[in-house]
Design an enzyme around this catalytic site. Structure first.
Site, PDB file in Angstrom:
ATOM      1  N   GLN A 141       0.831  -1.205   0.000  1.00 36.28           N
ATOM      2  CA  GLN A 141       0.000   0.000   0.000  1.00 36.28           C
ATOM      3  C   GLN A 141       0.867   1.256   0.000  1.00 36.28           C
ATOM      4  O   GLN A 141       1.805   1.375   0.796  1.00 36.28           O
ATOM      5  CB  GLN A 141      -0.931   0.025   1.213  1.00 36.28           C
ATOM      6  CG  GLN A 141      -1.952   1.156   1.140  1.00 36.28           C
ATOM      7  CD  GLN A 141      -2.799   1.285   2.374  1.00 36.28           C
ATOM      8  OE1 GLN A 141      -2.331   1.761   3.398  1.00 36.28           O
ATOM      9  NE2 GLN A 141      -4.056   0.860   2.289  1.00 36.28           N
ATOM     10  N   GLY A 185      -9.045  -5.311  11.027  1.00 40.46           N
ATOM     11  CA  GLY A 185      -7.849  -4.619  11.467  1.00 40.46           C
ATOM     12  C   GLY A 185      -7.559  -4.835  12.930  1.00 40.46           C
ATOM     13  O   GLY A 185      -6.956  -5.833  13.327  1.00 40.46           O
ATOM     14  N   ARG A 186      -8.032  -3.918  13.778  1.00 35.18           N
ATOM     15  CA  ARG A 186      -7.643  -3.923  15.188  1.00 35.18           C
ATOM     16  C   ARG A 186      -8.024  -5.210  15.923  1.00 35.18           C
ATOM     17  O   ARG A 186      -7.336  -5.616  16.853  1.00 35.18           O
ATOM     18  CB  ARG A 186      -8.260  -2.701  15.882  1.00 35.18           C
ATOM     19  CG  ARG A 186      -7.573  -1.401  15.498  1.00 35.18           C
ATOM     20  CD  ARG A 186      -8.294  -0.186  16.061  1.00 35.18           C
ATOM     21  NE  ARG A 186      -9.556   0.047  15.377  1.00 35.18           N
ATOM     22  CZ  ARG A 186     -10.465   0.921  15.792  1.00 35.18           C
ATOM     23  NH1 ARG A 186     -10.257   1.617  16.893  1.00 35.18           N
ATOM     24  NH2 ARG A 186     -11.570   1.110  15.101  1.00 35.18           N
ATOM     25  N   ASN A 206     -15.003  -2.538   5.709  1.00 37.10           N
ATOM     26  CA  ASN A 206     -14.042  -2.452   6.816  1.00 37.10           C
ATOM     27  C   ASN A 206     -14.626  -1.560   7.906  1.00 37.10           C
ATOM     28  O   ASN A 206     -15.254  -0.553   7.622  1.00 37.10           O
ATOM     29  CB  ASN A 206     -12.718  -1.867   6.294  1.00 37.10           C
ATOM     30  CG  ASN A 206     -11.699  -1.601   7.384  1.00 37.10           C
ATOM     31  OD1 ASN A 206     -11.116  -0.528   7.430  1.00 37.10           O
ATOM     32  ND2 ASN A 206     -11.465  -2.555   8.256  1.00 37.10           N
ATOM     33  N   GLY A 207     -14.418  -1.976   9.156  1.00 34.71           N
ATOM     34  CA  GLY A 207     -14.841  -1.168  10.285  1.00 34.71           C
ATOM     35  C   GLY A 207     -15.667  -1.942  11.288  1.00 34.71           C
ATOM     36  O   GLY A 207     -16.771  -2.384  10.979  1.00 34.71           O
ATOM     37  N   CYS A 263      -6.248   7.340   5.280  1.00 35.44           N
ATOM     38  CA  CYS A 263      -5.577   7.611   6.554  1.00 35.44           C
ATOM     39  C   CYS A 263      -5.990   8.988   7.068  1.00 35.44           C
ATOM     40  O   CYS A 263      -5.779  10.000   6.394  1.00 35.44           O
ATOM     41  CB  CYS A 263      -4.067   7.552   6.393  1.00 35.44           C
ATOM     42  SG  CYS A 263      -3.196   7.931   7.937  1.00 35.44           S
TER      43      CYS A 263
END
Length: 342
Positions: A72, A228-229, A204-205, A102
């Protein structure tokens, strides 16, 4: 099956999100071993690559076992983005991903990342420059818009598809939200339902449990899910979701023995990849999440983040294994809110 150009992924693939200071090869390797289907590097500055900045160049590294893997990049200058795409292609990843999401101020202030959400024409030009610079599939990760008054993701999806991207990942927040509040997947679903959209759309999220993964997959109709997290210190999330998709049942949670084993593997890969000093230092951010949920763990955690060599860390982890033998900790959301980069 889901196709990103020549890349063939399983039905509803699980993608590991690119996370700054987290998504390095050792972390990606343990996630791959536990079921991640596609992963991305930490985001890399196009200007840094061109300047031959050491940290930026190091982020191009990946292990063969990670494939398929994407690199990326981010930036706000067309020429720099095109040149950095050529540099990336020389390392032979499977795809190039562009970060237009971002929200961090130091990135946005340079007119990159989510800063580009304020100028869709620039976003299109930057994307076209990358697409024209490489034969690799180009994908994009972005957000719903800059703020609630500029939710332009539907226009963005159509225009980026028109210039040649092969997949789009959408984080269900605006830049103004940063990582706060609940991700809104309704606009992600609208993009997916748009009859003009032919490329895969990944959501995503806030995906942090198997139940939520199945609910969002069915409710919003996305082609895949990016996590992700929830994977930080808990790479088992991928295998748990896949098992739940297939059976509707939960896998047993990892025991303390499994947690220590994977943490030790992560440590070993980190030291092998980065050396005995940096490898130890950069593992320190992970221990709290590998051991999260264990009672009275503070003393062990403090010792782990101050231990200066591999032998000491391994000895402390073996103490943890012995002290909590047979315990199956509950799963908690990782405590690392700044990790996600889009």
């Amino acid at each position: 099956m889901v196709n990103i150009g020549p890349i063939v992924l399983p039905d509803c693939p699980l993608l590991l999100a690119p996370m700054e200071d987290v998504s390095d090869p050792p972390f990606r390797a343990v996630c791959k071993a536990n079921g991640a289907d596609l992963m991305y590097s930490e985001f890399i500055s196009s200007e840094g690559l061109i300047r031959d900045a050491i940290k930026s160049r190091q982020k191009l590294d990946f292990l063969e076992l990670e494939r398929p893997v994407g690199i990326q990049i981010f930036g706000g200058d067309e020429e720099a983005m095109a040149l950095s795409a050529r540099i990336v292609a020389a390392t032979q990843p499977d795809l190039v991903d562009i970060n237009f999401g971002c929200p961090v101020k130091k990135v946005v202030c340079k007119g990159a990342g989510a800063g580009v959400l304020k100028d869709i024409d620039l976003m299109v030009r930057l994307t076209r420059a990358v697409v024209n610079a490489t034969d690799l599939p180009v994908t994009v990760k972005t957000r719903l818009g800059w703020d609630e008054s500029s939710l332009n993701i539907e226009e963005v999806a159509e225009r980026l598809q028109d210039v040649g991207i092969r997949a789009l990942t959408i984080h269900g927040r605006t830049r103004a939200q940063m990582y706060k509040g609940e991700a809104d997947w309704r606009l992600i679903a609208k993009v997916k339902e748009n009859p003009r959209i032919r490329i895969p759309i990944f959501g995503n999220g806030d995906i942090d449990t198997p139940e939520k993964a199945l609910l969002y997959k069915n409710r919003y109709g996305v082609d895949g899910l990016m996590i992700g997290r929830a994977a930080i210190g808990y790479p088992w999330i991928f295998r748990e979701i896949k098992h739940f998709f297939a059976t509707g049942e939960y896998l047993p949670l990892p025991t303390i023995e499994e947690r220590v084993d994977v943490c030790l593997e992560h440590l070993s890969r980190s030291v092998e990849w980065k050396g005995p000093v940096l490898g130890i230092l950069e593992m320190r951010r992970h221990y709290a999440n590998y051991l999260r949920g264990l009672p009275h763990i503070k003393d062990f955690r403090n010792r782990l983040v101050t231990a200066g060599d591999r032998d000491s860390v391994e000895a402390i982890l073996e103490e943890v294994r012995s002290r909590y033998a047979g315990l199956v900790p509950e799963r908690f959301m990782a405590v690392y809110p700044e990790a996600s980069c889009a």
